[in-house]
Design a protein around this motif. Structure first.
Motif, mmCIF file in Angstrom:
data_model
loop_
_atom_site.group_PDB
_atom_site.id
_atom_site.type_symbol
_atom_site.label_atom_id
_atom_site.label_comp_id
_atom_site.label_asym_id
_atom_site.label_seq_id
_atom_site.Cartn_x
_atom_site.Cartn_y
_atom_site.Cartn_z
ATOM 1 N N MET A 35 -16.332 -10.616 40.846
ATOM 2 C CA MET A 35 -17.741 -10.924 40.593
ATOM 3 C C MET A 35 -18.362 -11.598 41.814
ATOM 4 N N GLU A 36 -19.595 -11.234 42.115
ATOM 5 C CA GLU A 36 -20.366 -11.932 43.141
ATOM 6 C C GLU A 36 -21.347 -12.870 42.447
ATOM 7 N N TYR A 37 -21.736 -13.916 43.163
ATOM 8 C CA TYR A 37 -22.626 -14.928 42.599
ATOM 9 C C TYR A 37 -23.843 -15.100 43.490
ATOM 10 N N ILE A 38 -24.919 -15.568 42.886
ATOM 11 C CA ILE A 38 -26.111 -15.927 43.644
ATOM 12 C C ILE A 38 -26.353 -17.408 43.404
ATOM 13 N N THR A 39 -26.783 -18.116 44.428
ATOM 14 C CA THR A 39 -27.025 -19.554 44.294
ATOM 15 C C THR A 39 -28.497 -19.790 43.988
ATOM 16 N N LEU A 40 -28.763 -20.418 42.843
ATOM 17 C CA LEU A 40 -30.136 -20.704 42.423
ATOM 18 C C LEU A 40 -30.702 -21.848 43.276
ATOM 19 N N ASN A 41 -32.001 -22.096 43.138
ATOM 20 C CA ASN A 41 -32.651 -23.079 44.011
ATOM 21 C C ASN A 41 -32.236 -24.525 43.751
ATOM 22 N N ASN A 42 -31.446 -24.752 42.699
ATOM 23 C CA ASN A 42 -30.914 -26.100 42.463
ATOM 24 C C ASN A 42 -29.429 -26.195 42.810
ATOM 25 N N GLY A 43 -28.892 -25.122 43.411
ATOM 26 C CA GLY A 43 -27.488 -25.130 43.825
ATOM 27 C C GLY A 43 -26.522 -24.539 42.825
ATOM 28 N N LEU A 44 -26.992 -24.224 41.611
ATOM 29 C CA LEU A 44 -26.122 -23.644 40.583
ATOM 30 C C LEU A 44 -25.798 -22.198 40.929
ATOM 31 N N LYS A 45 -24.535 -21.816 40.758
ATOM 32 C CA LYS A 45 -24.121 -20.438 41.027
ATOM 33 C C LYS A 45 -24.192 -19.624 39.730
ATOM 34 N N MET A 46 -24.836 -18.463 39.817
ATOM 35 C CA MET A 46 -25.023 -17.568 38.671
ATOM 36 C C MET A 46 -24.397 -16.216 38.988
ATOM 37 N N PRO A 47 -23.595 -15.671 38.067
ATOM 38 C CA PRO A 47 -23.060 -14.318 38.295
ATOM 39 C C PRO A 47 -24.200 -13.337 38.523
ATOM 40 N N ILE A 48 -24.039 -12.438 39.486
ATOM 41 C CA ILE A 48 -25.137 -11.537 39.823
ATOM 42 C C ILE A 48 -25.222 -10.353 38.859
ATOM 43 N N VAL A 49 -24.204 -10.199 38.005
ATOM 44 C CA VAL A 49 -24.237 -9.197 36.935
ATOM 45 C C VAL A 49 -23.883 -9.888 35.619
ATOM 46 N N GLY A 50 -24.659 -9.612 34.591
ATOM 47 C CA GLY A 50 -24.383 -10.141 33.258
ATOM 48 C C GLY A 50 -24.607 -9.069 32.227
ATOM 49 N N THR A 51 -24.482 -9.443 30.969
ATOM 50 C CA THR A 51 -24.742 -8.492 29.885
ATOM 51 C C THR A 51 -25.861 -9.002 28.993
ATOM 52 N N GLY A 52 -26.769 -8.088 28.643
ATOM 53 C CA GLY A 52 -27.767 -8.396 27.635
ATOM 54 C C GLY A 52 -27.136 -8.361 26.249
ATOM 55 N N THR A 53 -27.801 -8.962 25.269
ATOM 56 C CA THR A 53 -27.241 -9.017 23.904
ATOM 57 C C THR A 53 -28.276 -8.708 22.834
ATOM 58 N N ASN A 54 -29.438 -8.182 23.214
ATOM 59 C CA ASN A 54 -30.539 -8.124 22.240
ATOM 60 C C ASN A 54 -30.306 -7.168 21.075
ATOM 61 N N THR A 55 -29.362 -6.236 21.203
ATOM 62 C CA THR A 55 -29.049 -5.353 20.069
ATOM 63 C C THR A 55 -27.605 -5.527 19.597
ATOM 64 N N TYR A 56 -26.912 -6.496 20.145
ATOM 65 C CA TYR A 56 -25.514 -6.722 19.768
ATOM 66 C C TYR A 56 -25.418 -7.302 18.350
ATOM 67 N N GLY A 57 -24.430 -6.817 17.618
ATOM 68 C CA GLY A 57 -24.191 -7.343 16.276
ATOM 69 C C GLY A 57 -25.252 -6.959 15.273
ATOM 70 N N LYS A 58 -25.921 -5.816 15.513
ATOM 71 C CA LYS A 58 -26.982 -5.380 14.614
ATOM 72 C C LYS A 58 -26.734 -3.951 14.143
ATOM 73 N N GLU A 59 -27.135 -3.656 12.925
ATOM 74 C CA GLU A 59 -26.927 -2.322 12.364
ATOM 75 C C GLU A 59 -27.602 -1.262 13.236
ATOM 76 N N ASN A 60 -26.851 -0.192 13.498
ATOM 77 C CA ASN A 60 -27.325 0.952 14.286
ATOM 78 C C ASN A 60 -27.746 0.559 15.701
ATOM 79 N N ASN A 61 -27.242 -0.572 16.175
ATOM 80 C CA ASN A 61 -27.599 -1.064 17.516
ATOM 81 C C ASN A 61 -29.114 -1.159 17.686
ATOM 82 N N ASP A 62 -29.782 -1.482 16.597
ATOM 83 C CA ASP A 62 -31.241 -1.533 16.565
ATOM 84 C C ASP A 62 -31.699 -2.984 16.704
#
Length: 268
Positions: A1-28
Motif C-alpha cells: 500500500m502507498e500512503y499520502i500525507t495529509l496537511n496535518n501530518g496524518l498518513k492515509m492509504p491512497i486506496v480504500g474501499t467504499g461501503t455505501n451498498t455493503y450489507g444491504k439486500e441486492n447490493n442496493d
C-alpha cells in the motif's frame, strides 16, 4: 500500500474501499440491511485498510462490528465516516456531538481517523457551529483528521472565515466523466487532499483507450485509471462486491504510467 500525507501530518492509504451498498439486500443503497458484510470481510483479507463509511449509509454499526471482529489491529485501520447536513445532526452543537459520539460507539473505537461533513451546509452559522464541534473533537484526539465532502470553491472559501483547522480532505467526484479539474487544482493549491468517489466511471470510448494502455503492463483499463489518479495525488475509494475485482482494484503498485500514457488519459 502507498500512503499520502495529509496537511496535518496524518498518513492515509491512497486506496480504500467504499461501503455505501455493503450489507444491504441486492447490493442496493436503499436496500434493507442484511446483518452480514462478506464484501468487507474479503476486502480486509485482501489488504484494504481504509474504510469509507457514512451515517447516511445506515450500516455504520454493521461495518464497525466486522472491523472489530476482524484480526486487523485498530492502529492499522483508517476509518472515515461522514455527518449528513440534516437538522437531526447539525441543528445544534449538541446534536453534532451526539452524532459523533454515536459513530464512535458504532465503530467500537475511541477515535476516528477522518470525519467529514458529507454535503455542503447552506446556513453559514450552522456550518460554523458544526465545524467548531469537529475542531473540538479533533483537539481532544477523538478525530485524527477532519474534512469535508462535495464542497465547492465557494464553500471552502466561506470556511476560511472561521476555521481554525483547515480541512484535511475534500471528497468529491473525480473520474473521466467528471474530471472536476478546476476544483482539483484549487484543492492542491490549498493543500487539501482530494479524495475521489466514483473514481471508476468512464465512457466506452475512454475505456477502450485505458484498456489499450493497460496491455503494456498486463493491467486492466480500470487499474490504469486508478493508477492515473493516485499518481497525481488523488486518493481513490473504489467499491466492489466481487472479490476478484476488489483484488484488482488494490493491485496498483507494481507499475507506473509513462508521460505518454498520462497525456493520452488527459486528452480523454
Amino acid at each position: 500500500m502507498e500512503y499520502i500525507t495529509l496537511n496535518n501530518g496524518l498518513k492515509m492509504p491512497i486506496v480504500g474501499t467504499g461501503t455505501n451498498t455493503y450489507g444491504k439486500e441486492n447490493n442496493d443503497y436503499n436496500g434493507a440491511l442484511t446483518n452480514k458484510i462478506p464484501e468487507l470481510v474479503s476486502a480486509l483479507e485482501l489488504g484494504y485498510r481504509s474504510i469509507d463509511a457514512a451515517i447516511s449509509y445506515r450500516n455504520e454499526e454493521l461495518v464497525g462490528r466486522v472491523l472489530s471482529e476482524s484480526n486487523v489491529p485498530r492502529e492499522e485501520l483508517f476509518i472515515t465516516t461522514k455527518v449528513p447536513p440534516s437538522e437531526e445532526y447539525i441543528s445544534t452543537k449538541e446534536a453534532t456531538r451526539a452524532a459523533i459520539d454515536n459513530s464512535l460507539k458504532n465503530f467500537q473505537t475511541d477515535y476516528l481517523d477522518l470525519l467529514l461533513i458529507h454535503h455542503p451546509i447552506e446556513d453559514k452559522e450552522q456550518l460554523k457551529n458544526t465545524w467548531e464541534v469537529f475542531e473540538e473533537y479533533y483537539e481532544a484526539g477523538k478525530l485524527k483528521a477532519i474534512g469535508v465532502s462535495n464542497f465547492g470553491k465557494t464553500q471552502l472559501n466561506e470556511m476560511k472565515e472561521f476555521a481554525k483547522v483547515k480541512p484535511a480532505v475534500n471528497q468529491i467526484q473525480i473520474n473521466l466523466k467528471e474530471f472536476n479539474q478546476d476544483l482539483l487544482d484549487v484543492l492542491q493549491e490549498e493543500g487539501i487532499t482530494p479524495v475521489a468517489w466514483g473514481p471508476m466511471k468512464a465512457e466506452d470510448h475512454q475505456k477502450e483507450v485505458l484498456d489499450e494502455i493497460g496491455k503494456a503492463y498486463n493491467k486492466t483499463g480500470a487499474q490504469v485509471l486508478l493508477r492515473y489518479q493516485i499518481e497525481r495525488g488523488v486518493v481513490v475509494i473504489p467499491k466492489s462486491h466481487n472479490r476478484e475485482n476488489q483484488a484488482s482494484n488494490i493491485d496498483l503498485f507494481d507499475f507506473q504510467l509513462t508521460a505518454e500514457d498520462i497525456a493520452k488519459i488527459n486528452n480523454l
